[in-house]
Write a protein that holds these residues in place. Structure first.
Motif, PDB file in Angstrom:
ATOM      1  N   GLY A 184       0.809  -1.209   0.000  1.00 53.09           N
ATOM      2  CA  GLY A 184       0.000   0.000   0.000  1.00 53.09           C
ATOM      3  C   GLY A 184       0.840   1.254   0.000  1.00 53.09           C
ATOM      4  O   GLY A 184       2.047   1.218  -0.235  1.00 53.09           O
TER       5      GLY A 184
ATOM      6  N   VAL B  99      -4.509   9.924   3.687  1.00 56.63           N
ATOM      7  CA  VAL B  99      -5.452   9.057   2.971  1.00 56.63           C
ATOM      8  C   VAL B  99      -6.229   9.847   1.920  1.00 56.63           C
ATOM      9  O   VAL B  99      -6.494   9.359   0.815  1.00 56.63           O
TER      10      VAL B  99
ATOM     11  N   ILE C 113      -4.471  10.020  -1.458  1.00 57.86           N
ATOM     12  CA  ILE C 113      -4.182   8.810  -2.243  1.00 57.86           C
ATOM     13  C   ILE C 113      -5.084   8.751  -3.471  1.00 57.86           C
ATOM     14  O   ILE C 113      -6.288   9.010  -3.384  1.00 57.86           O
TER      15      ILE C 113
ATOM     16  N   ARG D  41      -7.572   7.451  -5.932  1.00 61.72           N
ATOM     17  CA  ARG D  41      -8.645   6.468  -5.753  1.00 61.72           C
ATOM     18  C   ARG D  41      -8.521   5.303  -6.721  1.00 61.72           C
ATOM     19  O   ARG D  41      -8.819   4.151  -6.375  1.00 61.72           O
TER      20      ARG D  41
ATOM     21  N   LEU E  55      -5.889   2.917  -5.500  1.00 58.65           N
ATOM     22  CA  LEU E  55      -6.360   2.166  -4.345  1.00 58.65           C
ATOM     23  C   LEU E  55      -7.355   1.086  -4.768  1.00 58.65           C
ATOM     24  O   LEU E  55      -7.338  -0.036  -4.237  1.00 58.65           O
TER      25      LEU E  55
ATOM     26  N   LEU F 278      -5.418  -1.820  -6.126  1.00 60.49           N
ATOM     27  CA  LEU F 278      -4.868  -2.631  -5.044  1.00 60.49           C
ATOM     28  C   LEU F 278      -5.946  -3.538  -4.457  1.00 60.49           C
ATOM     29  O   LEU F 278      -5.683  -4.693  -4.111  1.00 60.49           O
ATOM     30  N   GLY F 279      -7.146  -3.000  -4.316  1.00 61.18           N
ATOM     31  CA  GLY F 279      -8.237  -3.799  -3.756  1.00 61.18           C
ATOM     32  C   GLY F 279      -8.499  -5.059  -4.542  1.00 61.18           C
ATOM     33  O   GLY F 279      -8.849  -6.101  -3.981  1.00 61.18           O
TER      34      GLY F 279
ATOM     35  N   THR G 228      -9.430  -3.034   1.561  1.00 59.02           N
ATOM     36  CA  THR G 228      -8.537  -2.002   2.074  1.00 59.02           C
ATOM     37  C   THR G 228      -8.392  -2.097   3.597  1.00 59.02           C
ATOM     38  O   THR G 228      -9.377  -2.248   4.314  1.00 59.02           O
TER      39      THR G 228
ATOM     40  N   SER H   9      -5.939  -0.637   7.154  1.00 62.28           N
ATOM     41  CA  SER H   9      -4.986   0.318   7.722  1.00 62.28           C
ATOM     42  C   SER H   9      -3.987  -0.475   8.553  1.00 62.28           C
ATOM     43  O   SER H   9      -4.388  -1.299   9.379  1.00 62.28           O
TER      44      SER H   9
ATOM     45  N   HIS I 250      -1.696   2.315   3.999  1.00 63.40           N
ATOM     46  CA  HIS I 250      -3.087   2.240   3.569  1.00 63.40           C
ATOM     47  C   HIS I 250      -3.092   1.416   2.297  1.00 63.40           C
ATOM     48  O   HIS I 250      -2.621   1.869   1.252  1.00 63.40           O
ATOM     49  N   GLY I 251      -3.571   0.173   2.407  1.00 65.35           N
ATOM     50  CA  GLY I 251      -3.489  -0.711   1.255  1.00 65.35           C
ATOM     51  C   GLY I 251      -4.194  -2.021   1.489  1.00 65.35           C
ATOM     52  O   GLY I 251      -5.291  -2.050   2.065  1.00 65.35           O
TER      53      GLY I 251
ATOM     54  N   THR J  13       3.693   2.564  -4.444  1.00 66.06           N
ATOM     55  CA  THR J  13       3.318   1.658  -3.355  1.00 66.06           C
ATOM     56  C   THR J  13       4.566   1.092  -2.675  1.00 66.06           C
ATOM     57  O   THR J  13       5.626   0.962  -3.280  1.00 66.06           O
TER      58      THR J  13
END
Length: 320
Positions: free
Chosen positions: A140, A160, A163, A165, A168, A171-172, A182, A184, A203-204, A221
């Motif tokens: 993340g 956050v 970051i 979107r 992110l 990554l999800g 996601t 923390s 955050h990932g 990341t």
């Protein structure tokens, strides 16, 4: 556990005019130095080192007012290499220098000797499970932030919000380890847990180690490898972040003292999902064309999973 902690506090009192070694205190408490520092901070509300310093300066303050010895002799007895260093530390605790305190008989600040006791309350049982996990990776976006004990952490909130979107969301899609989605993650947390000490915040998502090495990751990341180990998983529901902060407090003040586990170094993982009620309110608000306000209110409530790295306390014969 509390009895052993009190025995360690007795050792502190006996060595205020000498060296107080945290490793020795950990042996008396029959736990690791890492866990001792974290337990003490949670139970006492201050780092162990700060408590020792305040107790020393409380006892030294009484000797300063008594006037039977020189200030330098008192300073040396309590571990200060010079009168200037003693004066700075004395003023930081008492608000007045030792010389002025002796001349004027000023009122000083006293740090009482602590004693831990078990208080039985009618609170609901804590929901948890203990699981073993193979090695994995935290993948993340990372920032170095200060620790905040109560309320939102402005540094994390700002980080956050910045970051991307789309990154992110990508990554999800790569998440393949529980908890999914996601998360923390806090790592490299100072064992004292003192307010303002810094930590690494990620955050990932969580991924298998192999997948993290070969995946097409978004630019910027960071990857944190986590070895195999045991985890205690706790759940909580309510307004965030206070529900999680209260949960963390209860884990260290209630759960650890009553179980055969202790904390170990490693990342702390938090997964927060909106509560069913919050999601329902948001859906109803969309239908009324007022999603923004309802989502803002509902986002304060959620269901959380807190994953903490733990290990079993060695039995007496294993401690040697």
């Amino acid at each position: 556990m509390l009895q052993r902690l009190n025995q360690a506090l007795g050792y502190v009192e006996e060595h205020l005019d000498g060296e107080v070694d945290a490793a020795v205190l950990a042996r008396i408490a029959a736990t690791s130095e890492y866990h001792l520092r974290r337990m003490f901070s949670a139970l006492a509300g201050m780092p162990l080192s700060e408590y020792v310093r305040r107790r020393r300066l409380t006892v030294a303050g009484a000797e300063v007012l008594a006037g039977r010895e020189s200030l330098l002799d008192i300073a040396v007895r309590y571990g200060y290499g010079s009168g200037e260093a003693f004066a700075r530390a004395f003023r930081a605790v008492h608000g007045v220098g030792p010389g002025e305190a002796r001349r004027t008989g000023a009122a000083l600040v006293s740090q009482p000797r602590l004693s831990f006791r078990l208080t039985v309350e009618g609170s609901a049982g804590m929901r948890y499970r203990v699981v073993d996990r193979p090695d994995f990776a935290v993948v993340g976006f990372r920032a170095r932030v200060p620790l905040v004990h109560a309320g939102p952490n402005p540094s994390i909130v700002g980080f956050v919000r910045g970051i991307d979107r789309a990154a992110l969301a990508h990554l999800g899609e790569l998440s393949d380890r529980e908890p999914r989605g996601t998360v923390s993650v806090c790592d490299d947390v100072d064992p004292s847990r003192a307010e303002g000490t810094e930590l690494d915040y990620y955050h990932g998502v969580l991924m298998s180690s192999g997948a993290a090495r070969t995946a097409d990751l978004p630019e910027g990341t960071a990857v944190l490898g986590v070895p195999a180990g045991t985890w205690a998983v706790f759940t909580a529901e309510g307004p965030m972040p206070s529900a999680v902060q209260n949960l963390w407090r209860d884990v260290f003040t209630e759960w650890f003292p009553s179980t055969p586990y202790r904390s170990r170094p490693g990342p702390e993982i938090l997964c927060v999902r909106p509560s069913a009620e919050a999601e329902r309110e948001a859906g109803e608000a969309v239908g009324r064309g007022a999603a923004g306000g309802a989502v803002g209110r509902g986002a304060a409530d959620g269901a959380a999973e807190l994953w903490l790295p733990v290990e079993r306390e060695p039995q007496g014969w294993e401690r040697g």
